[in-house]
Design an enzyme around this catalytic site. Structure first.
Site, PDB file in Angstrom:
ATOM      1  N   CYS A  35       0.864  -1.174   0.000  1.00 46.23           N
ATOM      2  CA  CYS A  35       0.000   0.000   0.000  1.00 46.23           C
ATOM      3  C   CYS A  35       0.901   1.224   0.000  1.00 46.23           C
ATOM      4  O   CYS A  35       1.715   1.391   0.910  1.00 46.23           O
ATOM      5  CB  CYS A  35      -0.875  -0.021   1.258  1.00 46.23           C
ATOM      6  SG  CYS A  35      -1.856   1.475   1.543  1.00 46.23           S
ATOM      7  N   CYS A  53      -0.641   3.869  -6.502  1.00 49.83           N
ATOM      8  CA  CYS A  53      -1.515   3.161  -5.559  1.00 49.83           C
ATOM      9  C   CYS A  53      -1.633   1.733  -6.057  1.00 49.83           C
ATOM     10  O   CYS A  53      -1.818   1.503  -7.263  1.00 49.83           O
ATOM     11  CB  CYS A  53      -2.895   3.817  -5.509  1.00 49.83           C
ATOM     12  SG  CYS A  53      -4.133   2.887  -4.574  1.00 49.83           S
TER      13      CYS A  53
END
Length: 259
Positions: free
Chosen positions: A75, A184
């Protein structure tokens, strides 16, 4: 180094980090992997640094209880906001994921690149420290408001997704970018949609392959490889597992947990 059959732990604020998991599993198919999708708290990108650190520590402790030998923070937001604190607190190797700015800058001919990322990543000190190294390249930053939520809801190919992506990418195209960095781990699932919008000369870069290679390096140097012939992956999620199952083509064990 002796073999080590303990699993590799991977966590993300939801299903997006499975794009990283796929690269790791492809490169290291004999390693057992445990993936934790904290979808209940997605997206991390709109939370405070303190909240992101607390969630990242909670995720880490879950994986350490599963005897993981290293942890991949799959992440961008958690990496850029919490990985330093995780490394200070826990005695296990951590591998983070950051937007792949360096290869985009080094290959750009227009000296203009675009970055699509969460607010949490773009506002982080680590991200800003990275971009400061590249003063000669114009970096156009765009927060991907709403993208993670739509992906988590199964809306990758929805008209709403196409509309959002077009609004985010059109100013970058007009600014003459020749590289788009996906900042992302959810966003690689949008590449087919993004390619419909971008001119063919604009290259798309994500971090998955680089993270897998770094994982292999840490296994070699620090923790040891598995001696198993095949590593079985297990996936945990704290929300409805339908979208996660679809992303994984219903091939693997999924367990819903109250976490």
């Amino acid at each position: 180094m002796n073999s080590n059959n303990n699993p590799i732990g991977i966590f993300d604020s939801g299903i997006g980090g499975t794009s990283i998991w796929k690269e790791i599993h492809h490169l290291l198919p004999n390693e057992k992997t445990i993936y934790l999708a904290d979808s209940k708290n997605a997206p991390y990108g709109q939370k405070s640094k303190e909240e992101i650190i607390a969630l990242s520590m909670k995720n880490t402790e879950f994986l350490l209880n599963m005897k993981c030998k290293l942890i991949v923070v799959a992440c961008n937001t958690a990496t850029t906001n919490a990985i330093e604190e995780l490394r200070e607190k826990y005695d296990v190797p951590f591998i983070g994921i950051e937007p792949a700015i360096k290869p985009a800058v080094s290959h750009s001919k227009t000296q203009i690149i675009g970055i699509l990322a969460t607010q949490g990543t773009l506002n982080s000190a680590l991200f800003n420290k990275t971009t400061e190294k590249y003063q000669d390249t114009k970096i156009i930053e765009q927060i991907g408001h709403g993208l993670v939520q739509l992906i988590e809801q199964g809306g990758i190919n929805s008209p709403e997704m196409a509309k959002l992506l077009r609004s985010y990418l059109t100013p970058m195209i007009e600014a003459n970018i020749d590289y788009l960095v996906l900042g992302c781990s959810h966003y690689p699932y949008l590449i087919p949609q993004i390619k419909k919008i971008l001119p063919t000369h604009i290259q798309i870069i994500d971090s998955g392959e680089a993270v897998a290679k770094q994982t292999q390096k840490i296994l070699r140097e620090k923790t040891g490889f598995s001696s198993a012939e095949k590593g079985e992956p297990i996936f945990y999620t704290n929300t409805d597992s339908k979208v996660l199952a679809e992303i994984l083509e219903n091939k693997y064990t999924l367990e819903k947990i109250d976490f």
